[in-house]
Design an enzyme around this catalytic site. Structure first.
Site, PDB file in Angstrom:
ATOM      1  N   ASP A  93     -33.360   9.728  -8.154  1.00  0.00           N
ATOM      2  CA  ASP A  93     -32.984  10.597  -7.033  1.00  0.00           C
ATOM      3  C   ASP A  93     -31.818  11.517  -7.357  1.00  0.00           C
ATOM      4  O   ASP A  93     -31.098  11.952  -6.472  1.00  0.00           O
ATOM      5  CB  ASP A  93     -32.614   9.724  -5.825  1.00  0.00           C
ATOM      6  N   GLU A 115     -39.716   5.181 -10.123  1.00  0.00           N
ATOM      7  CA  GLU A 115     -38.890   4.627  -9.055  1.00  0.00           C
ATOM      8  C   GLU A 115     -39.106   5.402  -7.764  1.00  0.00           C
ATOM      9  O   GLU A 115     -38.170   5.750  -7.035  1.00  0.00           O
ATOM     10  CB  GLU A 115     -37.405   4.622  -9.448  1.00  0.00           C
ATOM     11  N   GLU A 129     -28.847  11.599  -2.338  1.00  0.00           N
ATOM     12  CA  GLU A 129     -29.913  10.865  -3.016  1.00  0.00           C
ATOM     13  C   GLU A 129     -31.151  10.642  -2.139  1.00  0.00           C
ATOM     14  O   GLU A 129     -32.286  10.792  -2.598  1.00  0.00           O
ATOM     15  CB  GLU A 129     -29.380   9.528  -3.529  1.00  0.00           C
ATOM     16  N   HIS A 204     -19.087   4.841  -7.447  1.00  0.00           N
ATOM     17  CA  HIS A 204     -19.333   6.208  -7.921  1.00  0.00           C
ATOM     18  C   HIS A 204     -19.959   7.129  -6.880  1.00  0.00           C
ATOM     19  O   HIS A 204     -19.923   8.343  -7.028  1.00  0.00           O
ATOM     20  CB  HIS A 204     -20.218   6.191  -9.159  1.00  0.00           C
ATOM     21  N   ARG A 206     -20.728   9.574  -3.849  1.00  0.00           N
ATOM     22  CA  ARG A 206     -19.854  10.506  -3.122  1.00  0.00           C
ATOM     23  C   ARG A 206     -19.700  10.116  -1.663  1.00  0.00           C
ATOM     24  O   ARG A 206     -18.716  10.485  -1.022  1.00  0.00           O
ATOM     25  CB  ARG A 206     -20.381  11.941  -3.254  1.00  0.00           C
ATOM     26  N   HIS A 235     -15.775   5.093 -13.775  1.00  0.00           N
ATOM     27  CA  HIS A 235     -16.932   5.978 -13.909  1.00  0.00           C
ATOM     28  C   HIS A 235     -16.482   7.253 -14.604  1.00  0.00           C
ATOM     29  O   HIS A 235     -15.293   7.583 -14.637  1.00  0.00           O
ATOM     30  CB  HIS A 235     -17.503   6.287 -12.516  1.00  0.00           C
TER      31      HIS A 235
END
Length: 386
Positions: A93, A115, A129, A204, A206, A235
């Site tokens: 994604d 996926e 995502e 990680h 946002r 990260h």
């Protein structure tokens, strides 16, 4: 199409499986999204990019970066090595995945989605995502569902069932492959592996920028104050981890981003993992590690069914759920909820059949696993938790 470290982890087994079929020649394209980390991760699997795009250094909104990358990919892939493409394969994604799917549509090249079908039920969480994976579903012609629930989600959205293949999750293939590696370990990681089982933490997404970061740091400080060995693995995006690291007490150990093989050793040794990562939910499940997911909801309900726990971005909630997860560890058969570790073989064979790729006369296929029957919804549904 590989843009980020997670994409490299989950597509590397597919590239290896495609090679083993001797029916399809994979071309590995690195998009430049994580220009250093993605190729380094591929190299752990013995793979090198065929084509690499320069990173996009322009600071602009996500939609602008996505459309710009889609255009660059369409230009680069128009006729790679003088031959037209048969299929563009994207994973997950990410910005690279949705841009690759858009480029495929513009080039009139079929798109396959590894996926496929993960859904949180909230278009804004995780963002972007959830929007990306829904957009890719509209552009793809082959959908590789990692779980029964993902398969059901796609069917509910009107995707024809003959376009969906239930494969298992290729990330579990990567975990299986990494077990045979002898990774290079830095001094800090080697020391952790020889000491008490640590509580690992990563962050990680946002969605977590802001209040989430302060809550995570305070929770890790409290756990360290209670006597746990606590490790925060950073990260590559400083906006994701610097605000957390800046608030951590000296008792919390901070590690730089680890290679996949080294991190798998650390995860297998961990007492628990605290994360907002989707891939880590899967990896913790297959390794039977207690997991706390700092999110309001997850597109991987299988992890929750296996014993992972959701926690609000509140220090007290994170600490409480970490203690609860360690008290009630994952159930023994939970590791099978994401597949058997041979999902990539099913993806490779479906692609070869879709392309009507002729079988080669060079010799036998390198592994018998490539002849295994595909999973069915019923077969995976029977892999219940005891």
């Amino acid at each position: 199409m590989v843009g980020t470290r997670p994409e490299a982890i989950k597509l590397a087994p597919v590239c290896l499986a495609l090679r083993r079929t001797r029916r399809v020649v994979p071309i590995i394209v690195c998009t430049g999204q994580q220009a250093d980390l993605a190729p380094r991760t591929l190299a752990e699997f013995g793979l090198l990019p065929t084509l690499s795009l320069a990173p996009d250094l322009l600071h602009s909104p996500t939609f602008a970066r996505t459309s710009r990358l889609a255009g660059r990919l369409a230009t680069a892939l128009r006729r790679p090595a003088g031959k037209p493409l048969d299929l563009i394969l994207v994973q997950g994604d990410t910005l690279s995945a949705v841009a690759g799917a858009m480029a495929g549509r513009w080039l009139e090249v079929p798109v396959g989605h590894v996926e496929a079908g993960l859904r949180s039920g909230d278009p804004s969480d995780p963002w972007p995502e959830e929007q990306n994976r829904r957009a890719i579903a509209k552009l793809a012609v082959l959908h590789f569902a990692p779980t029964v629930q993902a398969w059901r989600n796609l069917v509910a959205e009107g995707i024809p069932q003959d376009r969906i293949t239930l494969t298992g999750n290729t990330g579990i293939d990567a975990v299986r492959l990494a077990r045979s590696w002898t990774p290079m370990l830095d001094t800090a990681t080697a020391g952790l592996l020889s000491g008490p089982a640590p509580v690992l933490a990563t962050a990680h997404r946002r969605n977590g920028f802001g209040r989430f970061q302060g809550a995570l740091a305070e929770a890790l400080n409290r756990l360290a104050g209670l006597g746990d060995t606590v490790v925060f693995v950073t990260h590559t995006n400083p906006r994701a981890t610097d605000p957390v690291a800046a608030r951590l007490a000296p008792a919390v150990q901070i590690l730089p981003p680890a290679g996949f093989g080294a991190f798998q050793r650390l995860l297998a040794h961990a007492a628990a993992v605290i994360t907002d990562s989707g891939g880590l939910q899967e990896e913790a499940t297959v390794l039977s590690r207690p997991a706390v997911v700092i999110r309001a909801r997850t597109e991987r309900p299988e992890a929750i069914a296996a014993g992972a726990r959701l926690a609000a971005p509140d220090p007290g909630a994170i600490v409480a759920q970490t203690h609860a997860a360690r008290t009630d560890p994952p159930r023994p058969r939970a590791r099978w909820l994401f597949g058997d570790g041979y999902a990539a073989d099913r993806v490779a064979l479906r692609i070869a059949d879709f392309l009507n790729a002729p079988r080669t006369a060079v010799g036998p296929v390198a592994t018998d696993r490539l002849t295994a029957a595909p999973l069915t919804g019923g077969a995976m549904a029977r892999q219940v938790i005891e």
